[in-house]
Write a protein that holds these residues in place. Sequence first.
Motif, PDB file in Angstrom:
ATOM      1  N   LEU A 157      25.595   8.719 -30.023  1.00  0.00           N
ATOM      2  CA  LEU A 157      27.030   8.855 -30.287  1.00  0.00           C
ATOM      3  C   LEU A 157      27.699   9.796 -29.302  1.00  0.00           C
ATOM      4  O   LEU A 157      28.795   9.517 -28.798  1.00  0.00           O
ATOM      5  CB  LEU A 157      27.246   9.345 -31.720  1.00  0.00           C
ATOM      6  N   ASP A 158      27.058  10.924 -29.005  1.00  0.00           N
ATOM      7  CA  ASP A 158      27.665  11.893 -28.075  1.00  0.00           C
ATOM      8  C   ASP A 158      27.819  11.295 -26.679  1.00  0.00           C
ATOM      9  O   ASP A 158      28.814  11.554 -25.989  1.00  0.00           O
ATOM     10  CB  ASP A 158      26.843  13.178 -28.018  1.00  0.00           C
ATOM     11  N   GLU A 159      26.843  10.486 -26.248  1.00  0.00           N
ATOM     12  CA  GLU A 159      26.936   9.839 -24.936  1.00  0.00           C
ATOM     13  C   GLU A 159      28.110   8.866 -24.896  1.00  0.00           C
ATOM     14  O   GLU A 159      28.865   8.812 -23.916  1.00  0.00           O
ATOM     15  CB  GLU A 159      25.639   9.098 -24.620  1.00  0.00           C
ATOM     16  N   ALA A 160      28.273   8.091 -25.976  1.00  0.00           N
ATOM     17  CA  ALA A 160      29.365   7.117 -26.036  1.00  0.00           C
ATOM     18  C   ALA A 160      30.721   7.813 -26.037  1.00  0.00           C
ATOM     19  O   ALA A 160      31.661   7.377 -25.357  1.00  0.00           O
ATOM     20  CB  ALA A 160      29.212   6.237 -27.282  1.00  0.00           C
ATOM     21  N   ILE A 161      30.838   8.891 -26.797  1.00  0.00           N
ATOM     22  CA  ILE A 161      32.101   9.620 -26.865  1.00  0.00           C
ATOM     23  C   ILE A 161      32.441  10.247 -25.506  1.00  0.00           C
ATOM     24  O   ILE A 161      33.578  10.147 -25.028  1.00  0.00           O
ATOM     25  CB  ILE A 161      32.041  10.698 -27.965  1.00  0.00           C
ATOM     26  N   SER A 162      31.467  10.878 -24.880  1.00  0.00           N
ATOM     27  CA  SER A 162      31.701  11.480 -23.565  1.00  0.00           C
ATOM     28  C   SER A 162      32.095  10.420 -22.544  1.00  0.00           C
ATOM     29  O   SER A 162      33.012  10.617 -21.737  1.00  0.00           O
ATOM     30  CB  SER A 162      30.443  12.223 -23.090  1.00  0.00           C
ATOM     31  N   PHE A 163      31.409   9.274 -22.576  1.00  0.00           N
ATOM     32  CA  PHE A 163      31.701   8.188 -21.644  1.00  0.00           C
ATOM     33  C   PHE A 163      33.133   7.682 -21.831  1.00  0.00           C
ATOM     34  O   PHE A 163      33.895   7.561 -20.872  1.00  0.00           O
ATOM     35  CB  PHE A 163      30.717   7.040 -21.856  1.00  0.00           C
ATOM     36  N   GLN A 164      33.521   7.401 -23.065  1.00  0.00           N
ATOM     37  CA  GLN A 164      34.853   6.851 -23.303  1.00  0.00           C
ATOM     38  C   GLN A 164      35.942   7.858 -22.960  1.00  0.00           C
ATOM     39  O   GLN A 164      36.948   7.514 -22.336  1.00  0.00           O
ATOM     40  CB  GLN A 164      34.980   6.411 -24.770  1.00  0.00           C
ATOM     41  N   SER A 165      35.730   9.124 -23.332  1.00  0.00           N
ATOM     42  CA  SER A 165      36.723  10.153 -23.042  1.00  0.00           C
ATOM     43  C   SER A 165      36.912  10.340 -21.549  1.00  0.00           C
ATOM     44  O   SER A 165      38.034  10.464 -21.060  1.00  0.00           O
ATOM     45  CB  SER A 165      36.298  11.473 -23.681  1.00  0.00           C
ATOM     46  N   ASN A 166      35.808  10.326 -20.812  1.00  0.00           N
ATOM     47  CA  ASN A 166      35.870  10.612 -19.377  1.00  0.00           C
ATOM     48  C   ASN A 166      36.301   9.429 -18.523  1.00  0.00           C
ATOM     49  O   ASN A 166      36.839   9.613 -17.426  1.00  0.00           O
ATOM     50  CB  ASN A 166      34.510  11.125 -18.891  1.00  0.00           C
TER      51      ASN A 166
END
Length: 313
Positions: A85-94
Amino acid sequence: MLKPLLLVALLILGACSKQHESLNLAGNTWLGYQPLYLIQARYACPDCNLEVLPGRSMKITMMPSTTMVLRLLGAKQLDAAMLTLDEAISFQSNTGIAICVAAALSYSNGADAALVMPGFDPNKQQLKVGYEETALGGYMLHRTVEKLGWPREKLAMQLLVPKNHVDALTQGQVDVVITYEPYRSQLKKQGAQVLFDSKALTGEIVDILVVQQASWAQHRELLINMIAKQWQEGVTILNTFSATELAFLQQSTTLKADELASALSGMQFFDAAQNEVFLIEKLPMVIEQMNTYLLNSKQISKPAELPACDLVR
């Protein structure tokens, strides 16, 4: 400049997509993603595509690293990816790329833990805490400290690469280590005790399947079928694997047989009903929690937008 291995992956995935018009999905070597790799290993056709529905197939690729998966997803060479989940959130935000959550795959149910050696004194004036420099390592540290009620001012943080977790704790370099399998089991064999683990964080440390929103519109039926059938079949294989499949898992994950068993005991895989409930009832809450943590720790600059795929119109 693209690294040679990434360039090869791009060419293979691009050629496969054009020739077969199949859905491209990838993940790293993490145990939580192995159900799909096991299915492909058992049933894949000669051209490496797995037929999910008549005339509808998907290309499943196990990548050596999350970095490569994210680069391919960012280059839109992947329709879907298995991520934490943290990887997906960081990816989408960035990146701002529109992705959605098609499924919750598994969650840590004890595999991530804070360990101490016998004689640990929580009342020491200062506690040295070691953890991995990743968003997930930081989040586990954050929730451990929060749940145990430790004041931040008494903590001395120390970044540790995972391979050093065992020696750092057993040799007294740190008082507490935030770690995961197989290091958790290795430490327990040397007498370490679990102070806190992810059983208290149900569904927060979660593996998910994310999909490019444009790909979801095109491949919705295929993905829903894969999640309900092939993924669940892969989970069954993972829990009842043969000697051949054990060898495959050991090679894929670099875990020994006893480490595999221990890691699996600390994970929980979602069935179809649990997945639906999680996406509706819990996903928004855990995304908000992770967004808040990543924003406060300055790992992202804006909240990610990561809806469940069925909410995308």
